[in-house]
Design an enzyme around this catalytic site. Structure first.
Site, PDB file in Angstrom:
ATOM      1  N   THR A 241      13.732  11.244  50.446  1.00 48.69           N
ATOM      2  CA  THR A 241      14.104  11.514  51.826  1.00 48.69           C
ATOM      3  C   THR A 241      13.174  10.686  52.723  1.00 48.69           C
ATOM      4  OG1 THR A 241      14.700  13.263  53.385  1.00 48.69           O
ATOM      5  CG2 THR A 241      12.629  13.578  52.143  1.00 48.69           C
TER       6      THR A 241
ATOM      7  N   SER B 175       8.854  34.295  40.270  1.00 46.68           N
ATOM      8  CA  SER B 175      10.076  34.859  40.852  1.00 46.68           C
ATOM      9  C   SER B 175      11.081  35.108  39.738  1.00 46.68           C
ATOM     10  CB  SER B 175      10.620  33.880  41.892  1.00 46.68           C
ATOM     11  OG  SER B 175      11.855  34.323  42.380  1.00 46.68           O
TER      12      SER B 175
ATOM     13  N   ASN C  41      18.859  18.692  56.574  1.00 48.20           N
ATOM     14  CA  ASN C  41      19.123  18.376  55.157  1.00 48.20           C
ATOM     15  C   ASN C  41      18.636  19.531  54.274  1.00 48.20           C
ATOM     16  OD1 ASN C  41      16.477  17.761  55.892  1.00 48.20           O
ATOM     17  ND2 ASN C  41      16.302  15.931  54.621  1.00 48.20           N
TER      18      ASN C  41
ATOM     19  N   GLN D 161      12.402  20.027  51.429  1.00 49.88           N
ATOM     20  CA  GLN D 161      12.543  19.095  50.298  1.00 49.88           C
ATOM     21  C   GLN D 161      11.436  19.345  49.259  1.00 49.88           C
ATOM     22  OE1 GLN D 161      12.912  17.416  53.746  1.00 49.88           O
ATOM     23  NE2 GLN D 161      14.842  18.416  53.372  1.00 49.88           N
TER      24      GLN D 161
ATOM     25  N   GLY E 239      18.137  23.355  52.983  1.00 51.62           N
ATOM     26  CA  GLY E 239      18.918  24.592  52.933  1.00 51.62           C
ATOM     27  C   GLY E 239      18.046  25.613  52.241  1.00 51.62           C
ATOM     28  N   HIS E 240      17.478  26.543  52.999  1.00 54.19           N
ATOM     29  CA  HIS E 240      16.537  27.526  52.457  1.00 54.19           C
ATOM     30  C   HIS E 240      17.198  28.900  52.437  1.00 54.19           C
ATOM     31  CE1 HIS E 240      12.879  24.773  53.560  1.00 54.19           C
ATOM     32  NE2 HIS E 240      13.761  24.205  52.768  1.00 54.19           N
ATOM     33  N   THR E 241      17.445  29.387  51.237  1.00 56.66           N
ATOM     34  CA  THR E 241      18.204  30.626  51.087  1.00 56.66           C
ATOM     35  C   THR E 241      17.285  31.845  51.092  1.00 56.66           C
ATOM     36  OG1 THR E 241      19.635  29.356  49.622  1.00 56.66           O
ATOM     37  CG2 THR E 241      19.977  31.755  49.659  1.00 56.66           C
TER      38      THR E 241
ATOM     39  N   ASP F  20      14.773  22.508  46.600  1.00 61.25           N
ATOM     40  CA  ASP F  20      15.527  23.693  46.160  1.00 61.25           C
ATOM     41  C   ASP F  20      14.776  24.542  45.144  1.00 61.25           C
ATOM     42  OD1 ASP F  20      17.591  22.772  47.782  1.00 61.25           O
ATOM     43  OD2 ASP F  20      18.504  21.633  46.140  1.00 61.25           O
TER      44      ASP F  20
ATOM     45  N   LYS G 106      11.849  27.731  48.080  1.00 64.70           N
ATOM     46  CA  LYS G 106      10.874  27.811  49.179  1.00 64.70           C
ATOM     47  C   LYS G 106      11.262  28.897  50.173  1.00 64.70           C
ATOM     48  CE  LYS G 106      11.644  23.470  49.998  1.00 64.70           C
ATOM     49  NZ  LYS G 106      12.486  23.107  48.841  1.00 64.70           N
ATOM     50  N   GLY G 107      12.569  28.942  50.509  1.00 61.00           N
ATOM     51  CA  GLY G 107      13.034  29.932  51.492  1.00 61.00           C
ATOM     52  C   GLY G 107      12.693  31.331  51.041  1.00 61.00           C
TER      53      GLY G 107
ATOM     54  N   THR H 164      23.073  23.243  51.137  1.00 60.86           N
ATOM     55  CA  THR H 164      23.496  22.543  52.345  1.00 60.86           C
ATOM     56  C   THR H 164      24.843  21.866  52.150  1.00 60.86           C
ATOM     57  OG1 THR H 164      21.231  22.213  53.068  1.00 60.86           O
ATOM     58  CG2 THR H 164      22.844  20.679  53.967  1.00 60.86           C
ATOM     59  N   THR H 165      25.033  21.204  51.017  1.00 59.43           N
ATOM     60  CA  THR H 165      26.256  20.413  50.831  1.00 59.43           C
ATOM     61  C   THR H 165      27.200  20.999  49.785  1.00 59.43           C
ATOM     62  OG1 THR H 165      25.152  19.087  49.146  1.00 59.43           O
ATOM     63  CG2 THR H 165      25.066  18.260  51.409  1.00 59.43           C
TER      64      THR H 165
HETATM   65  P1  GDP Z   1      14.841  26.043  48.808  1.00 55.79           P
HETATM   66  O1  GDP Z   1      15.540  24.880  49.401  1.00 55.79           O
HETATM   67  O2  GDP Z   1      13.596  25.646  48.090  1.00 55.79           O
HETATM   68  O3  GDP Z   1      14.581  27.143  49.800  1.00 55.79           O
HETATM   69  O4  GDP Z   1      15.818  26.637  47.704  1.00 55.79           O
HETATM   70  P2  GDP Z   1      17.407  26.891  47.852  1.00 55.79           P
HETATM   71  O5  GDP Z   1      17.633  28.071  48.694  1.00 55.79           O
HETATM   72  O6  GDP Z   1      18.107  25.623  48.233  1.00 55.79           O
HETATM   73  O7  GDP Z   1      17.790  27.142  46.350  1.00 55.79           O
HETATM   74  C1  GDP Z   1      17.218  28.156  45.593  1.00 55.79           C
HETATM   75  C2  GDP Z   1      18.348  29.059  45.082  1.00 55.79           C
HETATM   76  O8  GDP Z   1      17.837  29.881  44.065  1.00 55.79           O
HETATM   77  C3  GDP Z   1      18.878  30.006  46.139  1.00 55.79           C
HETATM   78  O9  GDP Z   1      20.218  30.281  45.877  1.00 55.79           O
HETATM   79  C4  GDP Z   1      18.026  31.256  45.943  1.00 55.79           C
HETATM   80  O10 GDP Z   1      18.682  32.440  46.381  1.00 55.79           O
HETATM   81  C5  GDP Z   1      17.888  31.247  44.445  1.00 55.79           C
HETATM   82  N1  GDP Z   1      16.636  31.818  43.905  1.00 55.79           N
HETATM   83  C6  GDP Z   1      15.369  31.740  44.401  1.00 55.79           C
HETATM   84  N2  GDP Z   1      14.483  32.276  43.537  1.00 55.79           N
HETATM   85  C7  GDP Z   1      15.206  32.696  42.479  1.00 55.79           C
HETATM   86  C8  GDP Z   1      14.857  33.317  41.228  1.00 55.79           C
HETATM   87  O11 GDP Z   1      13.695  33.559  40.920  1.00 55.79           O
HETATM   88  N3  GDP Z   1      15.880  33.587  40.369  1.00 55.79           N
HETATM   89  C9  GDP Z   1      17.182  33.304  40.654  1.00 55.79           C
HETATM   90  N4  GDP Z   1      18.121  33.596  39.751  1.00 55.79           N
HETATM   91  N5  GDP Z   1      17.536  32.730  41.824  1.00 55.79           N
HETATM   92  C10 GDP Z   1      16.563  32.416  42.705  1.00 55.79           C
HETATM   93  P1  IMO Z   2      15.439  21.713  50.557  1.00 58.63           P
HETATM   94  O1  IMO Z   2      14.487  21.845  51.716  1.00 58.63           O
HETATM   95  C1  IMO Z   2      17.184  19.072  47.564  1.00 58.63           C
HETATM   96  C2  IMO Z   2      17.914  14.932  48.784  1.00 58.63           C
HETATM   97  C3  IMO Z   2      19.336  14.466  48.912  1.00 58.63           C
HETATM   98  C4  IMO Z   2      19.166  13.009  48.541  1.00 58.63           C
HETATM   99  C5  IMO Z   2      17.825  12.652  49.166  1.00 58.63           C
HETATM  100  C6  IMO Z   2      17.923  11.998  50.552  1.00 58.63           C
HETATM  101  O2  IMO Z   2      16.593  22.637  50.627  1.00 58.63           O
HETATM  102  O3  IMO Z   2      14.705  21.753  49.271  1.00 58.63           O
HETATM  103  P2  IMO Z   2      18.504  12.933  52.961  1.00 58.63           P
HETATM  104  O4  IMO Z   2      19.726  13.634  53.484  1.00 58.63           O
HETATM  105  O5  IMO Z   2      17.249  13.701  53.109  1.00 58.63           O
HETATM  106  O6  IMO Z   2      18.364  11.540  53.498  1.00 58.63           O
HETATM  107  O7  IMO Z   2      18.782  12.755  51.388  1.00 58.63           O
HETATM  108  O8  IMO Z   2      17.114  13.867  49.289  1.00 58.63           O
HETATM  109  N1  IMO Z   2      17.578  16.145  49.578  1.00 58.63           N
HETATM  110  C7  IMO Z   2      17.373  17.347  49.047  1.00 58.63           C
HETATM  111  N2  IMO Z   2      17.490  17.778  47.772  1.00 58.63           N
HETATM  112  N3  IMO Z   2      16.753  19.921  48.531  1.00 58.63           N
HETATM  113  C8  IMO Z   2      16.619  19.493  49.806  1.00 58.63           C
HETATM  114  O9  IMO Z   2      16.077  20.244  50.764  1.00 58.63           O
HETATM  115  C9  IMO Z   2      16.970  18.173  50.117  1.00 58.63           C
HETATM  116  N4  IMO Z   2      16.982  17.449  51.256  1.00 58.63           N
HETATM  117  C10 IMO Z   2      17.334  16.204  50.908  1.00 58.63           C
HETATM  118  O10 IMO Z   2      20.196  15.142  48.016  1.00 58.63           O
HETATM  119  O11 IMO Z   2      19.025  12.875  47.155  1.00 58.63           O
HETATM  120 MG    MG Z   3      17.453  24.026  49.409  1.00 62.79          MG
END
Ligand code: GDP
Ligand code: IMO
Ligand code: MG
Length: 431
Positions: free
Chosen positions: A245, A419, A38, A230, A40-42, A13, A16-17, A306-307
C-alpha cells in the site's frame, strides 16, 4: 502518558479491529494513523443496553468508537474520503452510538477525491498482469498528490473558495491523465465542486488540530491506543514492494501520522493470525493453493471486509513474522484465529526459506527472490478440540500451547493475547 501501538504484523486483516476494540477499554483515546478506506476493521460485540450482538466493519473511524467514553482521532497521516467518513458516521449514529464530541479529524489530513478513485481503478485496469490488486479506494493516487505537494487537505474543505479553485486545478490535470493516458472518461468539474463544497458544514464539527489534542492528552496522563491499518508486509518501504500500500503501517507511521514523539510509545503490539492470508497480488511464500487452503478460507471466513474478495490463505510464515517484529520493535504479540486451525491433524509454520540450493532465515527484500523461495516448514501436532470459548491460556489443548510456545520463542516476542473467535469476549489475555 503512554501510547500503545497496534500493528498488523502480516499482510493485513489480522484482526486489528477486534483487538483495538477490546484494548480500547483500557484507554481514553484511539487514534488511526495511516491508510484510508482501504482498511476494513471488523468489530463484533454485544450491545450493553439491548443485549443484541452487533457487527460493524469500520473503514475510517477508529475501532474504539463502540466503547463508551473513548475518544477517537483520525490523524493527519490518514487519507480521508469525505463521502465515506460521513456515511460511516451516519451508520454509527443509527446504531445508537454517540459520535459528536468523541470523533476528532485532523485538519492536516489529505482528502481522497473522486479522481483519486478513478485514477486508481484506471491504472489497475491498464496494468493487466502487473496489477497490484488494490482496493480501488484511491489510496495510492491520494498519497502521490500529498507527496507531490498538490493534495487537498481537510482544512481546505472549510474554505469554499479555496476548495473550488483547488478542485478545478486538480480535476483539469487529472482529466488529462484519465482521457489521454488511460482512455477513460473525464470527470465533471462543476458537479464535483458542487458536491464537495457542501462538506464544510458536515465535517467542521469534527475538525481540530489532532496533534495538539493528543499531546495535551498525553501530558494529562491519558492512555492513547494508536491503531494501524493494513500490515507491516504492505508497508511502502518494508513490504513486498511494489505489491504494497502507499503508506507506513509500521511503527514509524504512528509518529508521523499522529504528531506524537517516539518517546511516548511504550507498548508495540503486533497482531498475527495463527496462519497467514493476503488479498491482492504479490509474493506469498507459504500460500496453500489447494483444498486445505480452501478449507482455511471457508472456516476462517477469509473474504475481504472492504472488497469481499477471497483472501489467499497459507501457513504461518515465521521468517516474515520475525522480520516484522524486528522492524517494528514489537514488545508483544497477539495471535488471532487460533480456533480456525482446530481439527487439523498437523499444523505447519515456515522457519526458513530455501533458495538456489541454500537455506536462509532472512526475509528477502528483492521481489524476484521472495517470489521463488521454497519455505522450510516445521510440523506441529494439531488439536481436535473446539477452543472457541476458552478464555484461560492453561485451558488450551497442549498441542495448541506447544504451537504458540514455539512461535514466541522463534520470534523472540511474548504472546500476550490469543484470540479464539471474532467476538470481544473470545480472547485470552495473559497479563
Ligand atoms: P482487520 O483488518 O485486521 O481489523 O481484520 P478484518 O476485520 O479485516 O478481518 C478479520 C476477520 O476475522 C473478521 O471477520 C473478524 O471478525 C474475524 N476474527 C477476528 N479474530 C478472530 C478469531 O480469533 N477467530 C475467528 N474465527 N475470527 C476472528
Ligand atoms: P486492513 O486495515 C488487507 C492491500 C490490497 C492490495 C494492496 C494495495 O483491513 O488490514 P491499496 O488499496 O491500499 O492501494 O491496495 O494492499 N490492502 C489490504 N489488504 N487488509 C487491508 O487493510 C488492506 N488495505 C490494502 O489488497 O494488495
Ligand atoms: Mg481488514
Amino acid at each position: 502518558m503512554p501510547v500503545s501501538v497496534v500493528i498488523g504484523a502480516q499482510w493485513g486483516d489480522e484482526g486489528k479491529g477486534k483487538l483495538v476494540d477490546l484494548l480500547s477499554k483500557e484507554c481514553q483515546i484511539v487514534a488511526r494513523y495511516q491508510g484510508g478506506a482501504n482498511a476494513g476493521h471488523t468489530i463484533i460485540w454485544t450491545d450493553e443496553k439491548t443485549g443484541v450482538q452487533q457487527k460493524f466493519v469500520l473503514h475510517l473511524v477508529p475501532s474504539g468508537i463502540f466503547q463508551e467514553g473513548v475518544a477517537c482521532v483520525i490523524g493527519n497521516g490518514v487519507v480521508i474520503d469525505p463521502v465515506a467518513v460521513m456515511e460511516e458516521i451516519r451508520m454509527i449514529r443509527d446504531l445508537g452510538y454517540e459520535v459528536d464530541g468523541r470523533l476528532f479529524i485532523s485538519h492536516n489530513a489529505h482528502l481522497i477525491m473522486p479522481y483519486h478513485k478513478a485514477l486508481d481503478q484506471a491504472k489497475e485496469r491498464s496494468s493487466g498482469g502487473a496489477a497490484i490488486g488494490t482496493t480501488g479506494r484511491g489510496i495510492g493516487p491520494a498519497y502521490v498528490d500529498k507527496f507531490a505537494r498538490s493534495g487537498i487537505r481537510v482544512v481546505d474543505l472549510l474554505n469554499r473558495d479555496v476548495l473550488a479553485q483547488k478542485l478545478k486545478n486538480a480535476i483539469e490535470e487529472k482529466n488529462a491523465l484519465l482521457k489521454h493516458l488511460y482512455g477513460s472518461e473525464g470527470l465533471n468539474v462543476n458537479q464535483i465542486i458542487e458536491e464537495y463544497v457542501a462538506f464544510d458544514q458536515l465535517i467542521d464539527p469534527f475538525v481540530t488540530d489532532t496533534a495538539e489534542y493528543l499531546n495535551l492528552a498525553l501530558k494529562e496522563g491519558k492512555n492513547v491506543l494508536a491503531e494501524g491499518a493494513q500490515g507491516a508486509l504492505l508497508d511502502v518501504d518494508f513490504g513486498t514492494y511494489p505489491y504494497v500500500t502507499s503508506s507506513h503501517p509500521t511503527v514509524g507511521g504512528c509518529c508521523t501520522g499522529l504528531g506524537i514523539p517516539p518517546t511516548a510509545i511504550n507498548r508495540i503490539i503486533g497482531i498475527a493470525k495463527a496462519y497467514a492470508t493476503r488479498v491482492g497480488n504479490g509474493p506469498f511464500p507459504t500460500e496453500l493453493e489447494n483444498e486445505l487452503g480452501e478449507d482455511i478460507r471457508r472456516v476462517g471466513h477469509e473474504f475481504g471486509a472492504t472488497t469481499g474478495r477471497p483472501r489467499r490463505t497459507g501457513w504461518l510464515d515465521l521468517v516474515a513474522l520475525k522480520y516484522t517484529a524486528m522492524i517494528n520493535g514489537l514488545t508483544e504479540l497477539a495471535i488471532t484465529k487460533l480456533d480456525v486451525l482446530s481439527g487439523l491433524e498437523t499444523v505447519q509454520a515456515a522457519v526458513a526459506y530455501g533458495y538456489d540450493g541454500k537455506v536462509s532465515s532472512r526475509f528477502p527484500s528483492e521481489l524476484q527472490t521472495l517470489a521463488r523461495v521454497t519455505p522450510v516448514f516445521t510440523d506441529y501436532s494439531g488439536w481436535k478440540e473446539n477452543i472457541e470459548h476458552i478464555t484461560d491460556y492453561n485451558d488450551l489443548p497442549e498441542a495448541a500451547r506447544n504451537y504458540l510456545q514455539f512461535v514466541e520463542s522463534f520470534v523472540g516476542v511474548p504472546i500476550r493475547l490469543v484470540s479464539t473467535g471474532p467476538a470481544r469476549e473470545q480472547t485470552i489475555i495473559r497479563y
